[in-house]
Motif scaffolding. Structure first.
Motif, PDB file in Angstrom:
ATOM      1  N   SER A 445      16.020 -41.589 -38.502  1.00 20.20           N
ATOM      2  CA  SER A 445      16.944 -42.235 -39.431  1.00 20.20           C
ATOM      3  C   SER A 445      18.174 -42.784 -38.700  1.00 20.20           C
ATOM      4  N   LYS A 446      18.703 -42.025 -37.748  1.00 25.16           N
ATOM      5  CA  LYS A 446      19.855 -42.497 -36.974  1.00 25.16           C
ATOM      6  C   LYS A 446      19.498 -43.731 -36.150  1.00 25.16           C
ATOM      7  N   ALA A 447      18.284 -43.748 -35.596  1.00 22.47           N
ATOM      8  CA  ALA A 447      17.845 -44.908 -34.810  1.00 22.47           C
ATOM      9  C   ALA A 447      17.732 -46.144 -35.697  1.00 22.47           C
ATOM     10  N   PHE A 448      17.164 -45.993 -36.886  1.00 26.01           N
ATOM     11  CA  PHE A 448      17.038 -47.121 -37.808  1.00 26.01           C
ATOM     12  C   PHE A 448      18.412 -47.614 -38.256  1.00 26.01           C
ATOM     13  N   HIS A 449      19.298 -46.682 -38.528  1.00 29.40           N
ATOM     14  CA  HIS A 449      20.618 -47.041 -39.042  1.00 29.40           C
ATOM     15  C   HIS A 449      21.423 -47.866 -38.041  1.00 29.40           C
ATOM     16  N   GLU A 450      21.122 -47.704 -36.770  1.00 27.60           N
ATOM     17  CA  GLU A 450      21.829 -48.457 -35.731  1.00 27.60           C
ATOM     18  C   GLU A 450      21.552 -49.953 -35.824  1.00 27.60           C
ATOM     19  N   TYR A 451      20.398 -50.331 -36.373  1.00 30.14           N
ATOM     20  CA  TYR A 451      19.968 -51.732 -36.343  1.00 30.14           C
ATOM     21  C   TYR A 451      19.739 -52.357 -37.716  1.00 30.14           C
ATOM     22  N   ILE A 452      19.553 -51.550 -38.741  1.00 25.88           N
ATOM     23  CA  ILE A 452      19.237 -52.085 -40.062  1.00 25.88           C
ATOM     24  C   ILE A 452      20.269 -51.571 -41.070  1.00 25.88           C
ATOM     25  N   PRO A 453      21.021 -52.484 -41.708  1.00 26.90           N
ATOM     26  CA  PRO A 453      21.980 -52.057 -42.733  1.00 26.90           C
ATOM     27  C   PRO A 453      21.263 -51.328 -43.876  1.00 26.90           C
ATOM     28  N   PHE A 454      21.886 -50.301 -44.379  1.00 30.57           N
ATOM     29  CA  PHE A 454      21.331 -49.510 -45.487  1.00 30.57           C
ATOM     30  C   PHE A 454      19.949 -48.940 -45.155  1.00 30.57           C
ATOM     31  N   SER A 455      19.690 -48.733 -43.870  1.00 33.91           N
ATOM     32  CA  SER A 455      18.379 -48.212 -43.469  1.00 33.91           C
ATOM     33  C   SER A 455      18.161 -46.791 -43.949  1.00 33.91           C
ATOM     34  N   ASN A 456      19.266 -46.081 -44.267  1.00 37.88           N
ATOM     35  CA  ASN A 456      19.092 -44.723 -44.778  1.00 37.88           C
ATOM     36  C   ASN A 456      18.319 -44.723 -46.093  1.00 37.88           C
ATOM     37  N   VAL A 457      18.557 -45.748 -46.911  1.00 36.55           N
ATOM     38  CA  VAL A 457      17.806 -45.885 -48.166  1.00 36.55           C
ATOM     39  C   VAL A 457      16.364 -46.254 -47.850  1.00 36.55           C
ATOM     40  N   PHE A 458      16.201 -47.219 -46.969  1.00 39.18           N
ATOM     41  CA  PHE A 458      14.861 -47.686 -46.604  1.00 39.18           C
ATOM     42  C   PHE A 458      14.017 -46.555 -46.024  1.00 39.18           C
ATOM     43  N   LEU A 459      14.574 -45.839 -45.049  1.00 38.31           N
ATOM     44  CA  LEU A 459      13.785 -44.796 -44.400  1.00 38.31           C
ATOM     45  C   LEU A 459      13.528 -43.623 -45.341  1.00 38.31           C
ATOM     46  N   THR A 460      14.452 -43.359 -46.228  1.00 33.74           N
ATOM     47  CA  THR A 460      14.220 -42.309 -47.213  1.00 33.74           C
ATOM     48  C   THR A 460      13.015 -42.634 -48.076  1.00 33.74           C
ATOM     49  N   ILE A 461      12.930 -43.897 -48.513  1.00 35.30           N
ATOM     50  CA  ILE A 461      11.768 -44.328 -49.306  1.00 35.30           C
ATOM     51  C   ILE A 461      10.494 -44.178 -48.495  1.00 35.30           C
ATOM     52  N   ALA A 462      10.544 -44.604 -47.229  1.00 34.88           N
ATOM     53  CA  ALA A 462       9.360 -44.517 -46.370  1.00 34.88           C
ATOM     54  C   ALA A 462       8.928 -43.069 -46.177  1.00 34.88           C
ATOM     55  N   VAL A 463       9.885 -42.206 -45.876  1.00 31.95           N
ATOM     56  CA  VAL A 463       9.565 -40.788 -45.638  1.00 31.95           C
ATOM     57  C   VAL A 463       8.972 -40.150 -46.889  1.00 31.95           C
ATOM     58  N   VAL A 464       9.562 -40.435 -48.045  1.00 31.08           N
ATOM     59  CA  VAL A 464       9.053 -39.856 -49.292  1.00 31.08           C
ATOM     60  C   VAL A 464       7.652 -40.371 -49.593  1.00 31.08           C
ATOM     61  N   LEU A 465       7.396 -41.671 -49.374  1.00 29.94           N
ATOM     62  CA  LEU A 465       6.057 -42.224 -49.602  1.00 29.94           C
ATOM     63  C   LEU A 465       5.041 -41.615 -48.639  1.00 29.94           C
ATOM     64  N   PHE A 466       5.422 -41.504 -47.373  1.00 29.42           N
ATOM     65  CA  PHE A 466       4.541 -40.854 -46.399  1.00 29.42           C
ATOM     66  C   PHE A 466       4.237 -39.421 -46.836  1.00 29.42           C
ATOM     67  N   ALA A 467       5.264 -38.734 -47.274  1.00 27.03           N
ATOM     68  CA  ALA A 467       5.102 -37.331 -47.655  1.00 27.03           C
ATOM     69  C   ALA A 467       4.189 -37.176 -48.858  1.00 27.03           C
TER      70      ALA A 467
END
Length: 560
Positions: A445-467
């Protein structure tokens, strides 16, 4: 019933063992009760031989053996696998006899199913003619199965492509440094061969109920296959052991580990610091998953064939974007991966063997090749050629490990060119970034946040879908094993599903260390009984592969 009562007692103990301590929250109470159980199983499964966990040696050398014995099927038949998923050979798999012989059984074209016809003639000691009974028999064989090749692949991929690809990769790099990526890729490529063998056997020895429901997996090829070889007792014992560990795997790696990582990103996104936040997040996820898993394999297949491609494309698109805007660092990243694979500098990794073990362990956990779990989903496919689904299955480790895991690794490595954390971390998977401790999905999540604005929302969705997708697929794997042990009744099914949903809550509440230890132990424990079946039955796989390839060859000749 004894196992059911034991399992229910275990859950009661976990939820109540620390209840009298009012000074800590329910999350900590669950974690304290679960940690000793996790430690016990981890130490039991990962015993060392010459300083290396024996289960990893078994996994690696088995994969290498199958790769060589079958002539590198991971490369040689990759194109055939793609075409099978696309449905190019569907006519010879499902409808060939009907099309070629017509409703009256009279040949009206080239015999594309010559291989099958000749086999039936030989079995009936009749070398003179093909009659209507044989044609009808072939048609009946083709009707077995509940889902298509693509649905079976999507279901199985949803069971393997999960937070092992996000959190597991981050854990591997945090512990072993960039070099772990190289060994993950090697393990993925070798695992393609193992997956091919076990999923071919899953279809070959499956059971089909009177209502058309398919029951398959290592439990069935261990009992039926070894009985053919004269080792009926060994087969039954191995099948029971596998089923027990598979149920444990469904509670651990396929469930608790997934809810654990989903909880981490959800708590971070919403800044939840309550000592009971994990418990309640787990309850919400359990309700969501419970609604889905009631429908069985057909419902699961319908969900995963839509969710899995979407979530994979969404996640990979983000990875590609980050790599693209840092394209000048890509060659540096690969160079670092190769250099660190053979000359690791991560703190405490213990040299080449250490980083190799980290990479192989996380890759094997992610793609599950050798564990036999995916063969349960693949056994439900509609086909009369077992090897066709084996070829489809070899795509899984490639998609999961060679593609998705590598993309995640590149994003984290490129991110850390900025010197954000020290490889090796605290030795348990956590690293310090900006003065705070991060582990698993939190690092990604920290790596994504460095390059993509609001990536915390994006990665949260991805992680929950994967899970969620992983959990619903693993609920099917565990339920099939439960049915094998306790029968196919509705009450037994309900007991399993309640236990499964309970472990979602446990995973959400406990810390990452104990959950992943337990998950590793259960997934890798499945390898021991599964390998018994693979080494007894791999000649059957070779015969079925030849049968399928001959049918494809005849079709091509007919069309040329």
């Amino acid at each position: 019933m004894k196992h059911i009562f034991t399992a229910m007692l275990l859950l009661t103990t976990i939820f109540t063992a620390s209840a009298q301590d009012a000074e800590i929250g329910i999350d900590q109470q669950i974690d304290q009760a679960f940690a000793p159980i996790s430690d016990f199983f981890f130490n039991l499964i990962f015993f060392n031989v010459f300083g290396i966990p024996f289960v990893l040696l078994l996994l690696v050398f088995s994969a290498l053996f199958f790769t060589i014995y079958f002539g590198f099927p991971n490369f040689r038949y990759f194109g055939n696998a793609i075409q099978t998923v696309r449905g190019k050979y569907e006519d010879i798999e499902n409808h060939g006899a009907k099309v070629l012989y017509g409703e009256d059984g009279i040949a009206n074209g080239v015999d594309l199913n010559k291989v099958d016809i000749e086999q039936h003639i030989e079995n009936l000691d009749n070398d003179l003619a093909v009659n209507n009974d044989i044609v009808d028999t072939i048609r009946d064989e083709s009707s077995a199965g509940e889902v298509s090749h693509f649905q079976a692949l999507a279901t199985a991929v949803s069971g393997t492509v999960g937070n092992g690809n996000i959190a597991g990769v981050a854990l591997a790099i945090a512990l072993g440094g960039p070099g772990a990526t190289f060994w993950m890729i090697v393990c993925g490529l070798l695992g393609m061969s193992t997956k091919f063998v076990e999923c071919t056997l899953g279809v070959q020895y499956r059971d089909v109920g009177e209502d058309g429901t398919v029951y398959g997996g290592p439990m069935y090829y261990l009992t039926k296959g070894l009985k053919e070889r004269g080792f009926a007792v060994l087969g039954k014992i191995a099948a029971v052991i596998f089923a027990i560990f598979c149920i444990g795997g469904s509670f651990g790696g396929g469930n608790a580990a997934q809810s654990n990582q989903a909880t981490i990103v959800l708590k971070e996104l919403f800044s939840l610091e309550s000592t009971g936040a994990g418990f309640w997040i787990g309850v919400v996820i359990a309700v969501l998953v419970g609604v889905i898993i009631i429908g069985g394999i057909k419902r699961i297949a319908q969900v995963t064939e839509k969710v899995v491609p979407f979530m994979a494309i969404m996640y990979l698109a983000a990875c590609f974007y980050i790599i693209a805007i840092n394209f000048s660092l890509l060659d540096d990243a690969f160079a670092l991966i190769m250099e660190e694979a053979f000359n690791p500098t991560a703190i405490g990794v213990g040299g080449v063997i250490g980083v190799l073990l980290v990479g192989f362990k996380r890759a094997a956990f992610s793609n599950e090749a050798g564990a036999g779990s995916a063969s349960i989903a693949h056994s439900a496919v509609r086909t009369k050629y077992s090897a066709s689904e084996g070829l489809v299955a070899l795509l899984e480790p490639f998609i999961d490990t060679v593609v998705i895991c590598t993309m995640t690794a590149l994003v984290i490595i490129i991110f850390n060119f900025g010197g954000f954390f020290e490889y090796g971390g605290d030795g348990s998977g956590a690293v310090i970034i900006d003065g705070m401790s991060y582990e698993g999905a939190g690092i990604t999540s920290k790596a994504f946040h460095e390059y993509i604005p609001f990536s915390n929302v994006f990665l949260t969705i991805a992680v929950v879908l994967f899970a969620v997708s992983t959990m619903i697929s693993w609920s099917y794997y565990g339920l099939q094993s439960w049915k094998f042990l306790f029968g196919r009744g509705k009450v037994a099914d309900l007991v399993y599903k309640l236990l499964f949903l309970s472990f979602i809550v446990i995973g959400a509440a406990a810390n990452m260390g104990s959950i992943w230890q337990f998950s590793d132990a259960m997934i890798f424990a499945m390898i021991f009984p599964n390998m018994v079946g693979l080494f007894f039955l791999f000649p059957v796989v070779k015969k079925q592969l030849r049968r399928y390839l001959d049918a494809i060859k005849l079709k091509r000749e007919a069309l040329s």
